[in-house]
Design a protein around this motif. Structure first.
Motif, mmCIF file in Angstrom:
data_model
loop_
_atom_site.group_PDB
_atom_site.id
_atom_site.type_symbol
_atom_site.label_atom_id
_atom_site.label_comp_id
_atom_site.label_asym_id
_atom_site.label_seq_id
_atom_site.Cartn_x
_atom_site.Cartn_y
_atom_site.Cartn_z
ATOM 1 N N UNK A 219 0.782 -1.236 0.000
ATOM 2 C CA UNK A 219 0.000 0.000 0.000
ATOM 3 C C UNK A 219 0.811 1.282 0.000
ATOM 4 N N UNK A 220 2.061 1.236 0.486
ATOM 5 C CA UNK A 220 2.807 2.469 0.657
ATOM 6 C C UNK A 220 4.061 2.568 -0.205
ATOM 7 N N UNK A 221 4.463 1.465 -0.809
ATOM 8 C CA UNK A 221 5.674 1.494 -1.623
ATOM 9 C C UNK A 221 5.267 1.533 -3.087
ATOM 10 N N UNK A 222 5.064 2.753 -3.600
ATOM 11 C CA UNK A 222 4.537 2.937 -4.954
ATOM 12 C C UNK A 222 5.445 2.285 -5.988
ATOM 13 N N UNK B 159 5.507 -6.384 -7.272
ATOM 14 C CA UNK B 159 5.356 -7.347 -6.184
ATOM 15 C C UNK B 159 3.902 -7.785 -6.023
ATOM 16 N N UNK B 160 3.695 -9.086 -5.974
ATOM 17 C CA UNK B 160 2.392 -9.654 -5.634
ATOM 18 C C UNK B 160 2.432 -10.133 -4.185
ATOM 19 N N UNK B 161 1.501 -9.652 -3.383
ATOM 20 C CA UNK B 161 1.424 -10.028 -1.970
ATOM 21 C C UNK B 161 0.425 -11.176 -1.812
#
Length: 299
Positions: free
Chosen positions: A67-70, A76-78
């Motif tokens: 959410x915070x690392x544009x 990246x897939x979480x």
């Protein structure tokens, strides 16, 4: 397999046992077909498994990346831990996670089997992603090296049950290479810190989890992923590696990367690297921008 799932694993409904059997069979066939296919190999994406004790901060770590690392959103897939599946099993919506914590001796074996099945399902569901890096919350290896060991030592899983677990764990993992990560990220904090964070998040199923239980889980994570003061059973520090391997590591994390090895280690993760990150301090990244920047650079 259906009879085994019903009689030994404890999956009562026949249709559930049949669907799990079909899923595992189809997964193995697909993997074998993929490895024998004459199609040109596609560029392999990396999979890292984020490991750590209960309430160490794995979900928060993954959420901040998502959410915070544009810069990483398109890369990246979480893949979060399938907790929702454990809380809602079958047509009766049985909460196997809650049942395990309430009656661990009755449900430890059943729960650990179902955890493994859901991890296989989760890996298959996310295997078609196109992002070059996949971050998965925990793995089948922490299940075996930490949690199954813990319930066995607590006598919640007897010798017959752990023998059955191991009898299918090795062949299934060996036939499904997607379960084997390219590396581990170990979020490390003391059991006291994890216990305080657990009390703050107040997940209903975890009300009976004791500090002693977290201490045992911490020790098992340490013996698996982090070198001990006596030299490190089960891991190699970078200083013990060939120069060409050491040279591939960024200087900022060189002292935090270790390579797994040992007779107790599953053969598929021998020499797999583990990055150890200190999660002891409670940092407010929304206010402490300098700490946030410094921490992100360590990745």
């Amino acid at each position: 397999m259906v009879e085994f799932l019903q009689s030994s694993v404890g999956i009562i409904h026949k249709n559930h046992a049949e669907s799990i059997t079909s899923f595992i069979k189809e997964s193995v066939v697909e993997e074998l077909e993929d490895t024998s296919s004459s199609k040109p190999p596609q560029k392999k994406r990396l999979t890292f498994c984020v490991e750590g004790n209960i309430s160490v901060g794995k979900s928060t770590f993954l959420q901040r990346i998502a959410n915070e690392t544009i810069e990483l959103r398109d890369l990246v897939e979480i893949v979060p831990e399938p907790v929702a599946k454990w809380q809602d099993v079958g047509p009766d919506h049985f909460n196997i996670l809650d049942a395990f914590y309430a009656e661990p001796q009755r449900y430890a074996y059943t729960f650990q089997n179902y955890v493994f099945v859901t991890r296989v399902m989760q890996e298959r569901e996310s295997s078609g992603g196109i992002k070059p890096l996949r971050l998965m919350e925990r793995s089948v290896f922490s299940d075996r090296m930490v949690f199954v060991r813990a319930v066995h030592e607590a006598n919640w899983m007897n010798e017959m049950e752990i023998s059955i677990y191991d009898s299918w764990f090795d062949p299934v993992v060996s036939s499904l290479p997607g379960l084997i990560p390219d590396g581990f990220i170990y979020l490390r904090a003391s059991p006291d810190t994890c216990h305080k964070r657990m009390m703050l998040r107040k997940r209903s199923e975890e009300g009976g989890v004791s500090l002693d239980y977290l201490q045992g889980l911490h020790e098992k994570h340490e013996s698996w992923l982090f070198p001990s003061k006596g030299g490190g059973r089960g891991v190699l520090s970078v200083s013990q590696l060939p120069t060409q391997m050491e040279g591939n590591l960024p200087p900022g994390i060189r002292d935090r990367v270790f390579y797994l090895e040992g007779d107790h280690m599953h053969s598929s993760i021998q020499k797999v690297p583990a990055l150890v990150l200190d999660c002891e301090p409670d940092i407010d990244f929304n206010r402490d921008i300098q700490a946030k920047r410094h921490y992100s650079l360590r990745k």
